[in-house]
Design a protein around this motif. Sequence first.
Motif, PDB file in Angstrom:
ATOM      1  N   ARG A 153       0.835  -1.215   0.000  1.00  0.00           N
ATOM      2  CA  ARG A 153       0.000   0.000   0.000  1.00  0.00           C
ATOM      3  C   ARG A 153       0.863   1.256   0.000  1.00  0.00           C
ATOM      4  O   ARG A 153       0.354   2.351  -0.185  1.00  0.00           O
ATOM      5  CB  ARG A 153      -0.899   0.004   1.234  1.00  0.00           C
ATOM      6  CG  ARG A 153      -1.966  -1.055   1.215  1.00  0.00           C
ATOM      7  CD  ARG A 153      -2.978  -0.879   2.330  1.00  0.00           C
ATOM      8  NE  ARG A 153      -2.374  -0.857   3.638  1.00  0.00           N
ATOM      9  CZ  ARG A 153      -2.540  -1.780   4.575  1.00  0.00           C
ATOM     10  NH1 ARG A 153      -3.291  -2.824   4.326  1.00  0.00           N
ATOM     11  NH2 ARG A 153      -1.966  -1.671   5.741  1.00  0.00           N
ATOM     12  N   MET A 154       2.156   1.095   0.221  1.00  0.00           N
ATOM     13  CA  MET A 154       3.056   2.253   0.278  1.00  0.00           C
ATOM     14  C   MET A 154       3.171   2.883  -1.102  1.00  0.00           C
ATOM     15  O   MET A 154       3.481   2.217  -2.081  1.00  0.00           O
ATOM     16  CB  MET A 154       4.437   1.824   0.776  1.00  0.00           C
ATOM     17  CG  MET A 154       5.394   2.977   0.963  1.00  0.00           C
ATOM     18  SD  MET A 154       6.828   2.416   1.908  1.00  0.00           S
ATOM     19  CE  MET A 154       8.056   3.573   1.373  1.00  0.00           C
ATOM     20  N   LYS A 155       2.904   4.174  -1.144  1.00  0.00           N
ATOM     21  CA  LYS A 155       2.994   4.940  -2.386  1.00  0.00           C
ATOM     22  C   LYS A 155       4.283   5.750  -2.335  1.00  0.00           C
ATOM     23  O   LYS A 155       4.351   6.814  -1.734  1.00  0.00           O
ATOM     24  CB  LYS A 155       1.805   5.899  -2.546  1.00  0.00           C
ATOM     25  CG  LYS A 155       0.460   5.237  -2.406  1.00  0.00           C
ATOM     26  CD  LYS A 155       0.173   4.315  -3.554  1.00  0.00           C
ATOM     27  CE  LYS A 155      -1.221   3.760  -3.443  1.00  0.00           C
ATOM     28  NZ  LYS A 155      -1.311   2.353  -3.644  1.00  0.00           N
ATOM     29  N   TYR A 156       5.342   5.215  -2.915  1.00  0.00           N
ATOM     30  CA  TYR A 156       6.633   5.892  -2.891  1.00  0.00           C
ATOM     31  C   TYR A 156       7.377   5.557  -4.166  1.00  0.00           C
ATOM     32  O   TYR A 156       7.447   4.390  -4.563  1.00  0.00           O
ATOM     33  CB  TYR A 156       7.444   5.455  -1.659  1.00  0.00           C
ATOM     34  CG  TYR A 156       8.711   6.232  -1.476  1.00  0.00           C
ATOM     35  CD1 TYR A 156       8.685   7.595  -1.228  1.00  0.00           C
ATOM     36  CD2 TYR A 156       9.951   5.610  -1.581  1.00  0.00           C
ATOM     37  CE1 TYR A 156       9.851   8.315  -1.080  1.00  0.00           C
ATOM     38  CE2 TYR A 156      11.124   6.326  -1.423  1.00  0.00           C
ATOM     39  CZ  TYR A 156      11.064   7.675  -1.179  1.00  0.00           C
ATOM     40  OH  TYR A 156      12.229   8.401  -1.033  1.00  0.00           O
ATOM     41  N   ASP A 157       7.938   6.584  -4.819  1.00  0.00           N
ATOM     42  CA  ASP A 157       8.620   6.401  -6.095  1.00  0.00           C
ATOM     43  C   ASP A 157      10.080   5.999  -5.962  1.00  0.00           C
ATOM     44  O   ASP A 157      10.736   5.727  -6.960  1.00  0.00           O
ATOM     45  CB  ASP A 157       8.528   7.680  -6.933  1.00  0.00           C
ATOM     46  CG  ASP A 157       7.111   7.948  -7.398  1.00  0.00           C
ATOM     47  OD1 ASP A 157       6.352   6.977  -7.582  1.00  0.00           O
ATOM     48  OD2 ASP A 157       6.759   9.130  -7.566  1.00  0.00           O
ATOM     49  N   GLY A 158      10.604   5.986  -4.757  1.00  0.00           N
ATOM     50  CA  GLY A 158      12.004   5.631  -4.541  1.00  0.00           C
ATOM     51  C   GLY A 158      12.881   6.862  -4.476  1.00  0.00           C
ATOM     52  O   GLY A 158      12.532   7.933  -4.973  1.00  0.00           O
ATOM     53  N   LEU A 159      13.999   6.705  -3.842  1.00  0.00           N
ATOM     54  CA  LEU A 159      14.966   7.793  -3.672  1.00  0.00           C
ATOM     55  C   LEU A 159      16.168   7.477  -4.543  1.00  0.00           C
ATOM     56  O   LEU A 159      16.908   6.525  -4.266  1.00  0.00           O
ATOM     57  CB  LEU A 159      15.357   7.905  -2.199  1.00  0.00           C
ATOM     58  CG  LEU A 159      16.242   9.066  -1.786  1.00  0.00           C
ATOM     59  CD1 LEU A 159      15.620  10.405  -2.176  1.00  0.00           C
ATOM     60  CD2 LEU A 159      16.466   9.028  -0.279  1.00  0.00           C
ATOM     61  N   SER A 160      16.349   8.238  -5.611  1.00  0.00           N
ATOM     62  CA  SER A 160      17.391   7.919  -6.584  1.00  0.00           C
ATOM     63  C   SER A 160      18.747   8.530  -6.256  1.00  0.00           C
ATOM     64  O   SER A 160      19.756   8.095  -6.802  1.00  0.00           O
ATOM     65  CB  SER A 160      16.961   8.364  -7.984  1.00  0.00           C
ATOM     66  OG  SER A 160      16.742   9.762  -8.001  1.00  0.00           O
ATOM     67  N   ASP A 161      18.804   9.508  -5.367  1.00  0.00           N
ATOM     68  CA  ASP A 161      20.072  10.144  -5.018  1.00  0.00           C
ATOM     69  C   ASP A 161      20.804   9.266  -3.993  1.00  0.00           C
ATOM     70  O   ASP A 161      20.361   9.131  -2.853  1.00  0.00           O
ATOM     71  CB  ASP A 161      19.801  11.527  -4.436  1.00  0.00           C
ATOM     72  CG  ASP A 161      21.066  12.288  -4.089  1.00  0.00           C
ATOM     73  OD1 ASP A 161      21.953  11.718  -3.430  1.00  0.00           O
ATOM     74  OD2 ASP A 161      21.146  13.473  -4.455  1.00  0.00           O
ATOM     75  N   PRO A 162      21.936   8.663  -4.382  1.00  0.00           N
ATOM     76  CA  PRO A 162      22.623   7.734  -3.480  1.00  0.00           C
ATOM     77  C   PRO A 162      23.076   8.383  -2.172  1.00  0.00           C
ATOM     78  O   PRO A 162      23.036   7.747  -1.116  1.00  0.00           O
ATOM     79  CB  PRO A 162      23.822   7.234  -4.282  1.00  0.00           C
ATOM     80  CG  PRO A 162      23.706   7.776  -5.638  1.00  0.00           C
ATOM     81  CD  PRO A 162      22.598   8.770  -5.669  1.00  0.00           C
ATOM     82  N   LYS A 163      23.505   9.625  -2.210  1.00  0.00           N
ATOM     83  CA  LYS A 163      23.948  10.312  -0.986  1.00  0.00           C
ATOM     84  C   LYS A 163      22.769  10.510  -0.047  1.00  0.00           C
ATOM     85  O   LYS A 163      22.873  10.244   1.153  1.00  0.00           O
ATOM     86  CB  LYS A 163      24.593  11.650  -1.335  1.00  0.00           C
ATOM     87  CG  LYS A 163      24.829  12.559  -0.126  1.00  0.00           C
ATOM     88  CD  LYS A 163      26.266  12.746   0.173  1.00  0.00           C
ATOM     89  CE  LYS A 163      26.546  13.726   1.277  1.00  0.00           C
ATOM     90  NZ  LYS A 163      26.089  13.352   2.599  1.00  0.00           N
ATOM     91  N   GLN A 164      21.659  10.987  -0.569  1.00  0.00           N
ATOM     92  CA  GLN A 164      20.476  11.176   0.273  1.00  0.00           C
ATOM     93  C   GLN A 164      19.994   9.849   0.848  1.00  0.00           C
ATOM     94  O   GLN A 164      19.575   9.780   1.998  1.00  0.00           O
ATOM     95  CB  GLN A 164      19.349  11.842  -0.516  1.00  0.00           C
ATOM     96  CG  GLN A 164      19.566  13.297  -0.783  1.00  0.00           C
ATOM     97  CD  GLN A 164      18.353  13.923  -1.447  1.00  0.00           C
ATOM     98  OE1 GLN A 164      17.594  13.262  -2.155  1.00  0.00           O
ATOM     99  NE2 GLN A 164      18.176  15.211  -1.211  1.00  0.00           N
ATOM    100  N   LEU A 165      20.073   8.795   0.062  1.00  0.00           N
ATOM    101  CA  LEU A 165      19.656   7.475   0.523  1.00  0.00           C
ATOM    102  C   LEU A 165      20.545   7.002   1.671  1.00  0.00           C
ATOM    103  O   LEU A 165      20.052   6.537   2.700  1.00  0.00           O
ATOM    104  CB  LEU A 165      19.680   6.487  -0.643  1.00  0.00           C
ATOM    105  CG  LEU A 165      19.139   5.095  -0.377  1.00  0.00           C
ATOM    106  CD1 LEU A 165      17.714   5.119   0.164  1.00  0.00           C
ATOM    107  CD2 LEU A 165      19.200   4.280  -1.660  1.00  0.00           C
ATOM    108  N   ASP A 166      21.855   7.149   1.511  1.00  0.00           N
ATOM    109  CA  ASP A 166      22.775   6.780   2.591  1.00  0.00           C
ATOM    110  C   ASP A 166      22.535   7.625   3.837  1.00  0.00           C
ATOM    111  O   ASP A 166      22.565   7.112   4.961  1.00  0.00           O
ATOM    112  CB  ASP A 166      24.228   6.932   2.140  1.00  0.00           C
ATOM    113  CG  ASP A 166      24.654   5.877   1.132  1.00  0.00           C
ATOM    114  OD1 ASP A 166      23.929   4.878   0.958  1.00  0.00           O
ATOM    115  OD2 ASP A 166      25.718   6.058   0.518  1.00  0.00           O
TER     116      ASP A 166
END
Length: 128
Positions: free
Chosen positions: A105-118
């Motif tokens: 049910r999670m509506k999320y497109d993903g985080l593509s910026d590797p630095k922000q993800l880390d």
Amino acid sequence: MRYNLRNTMALAFVLARVATLPAMAGDAQAGNDVFKTECAECHSVKEGRNKKGPSLFGVVGRKAATLPDYDYSDALRGQTTWVWTPEQLHTYLSQPASHANPGTRMKYDGLSDPKQLDDLISYLGTLH
């Protein structure tokens, strides 16, 4: 120190393995800002406070879909082997949730910026 072929091959194997792991040396303070923009609308960081999504307090190291007071989707409850390790979070959050866990049910497109993800994963690791 003498190096032989076996030592060289072992070192090459270890270096190849390390190179395939996601880099997770993020900045937790910067990750707090990423959380506010990417996650806070649906998730709380307070223990026991769920919103549209479950509380992310203590998420790192927790088995997926195990908070007793949150109604998880069947898709996430079906992930009986998932533990929210930094590596699992990296895989899950780096792509659309519908691809990472079809039926969620999670509506999320993903985080593509590797630095922000880390940074985000480092921040989530401080929540305990």
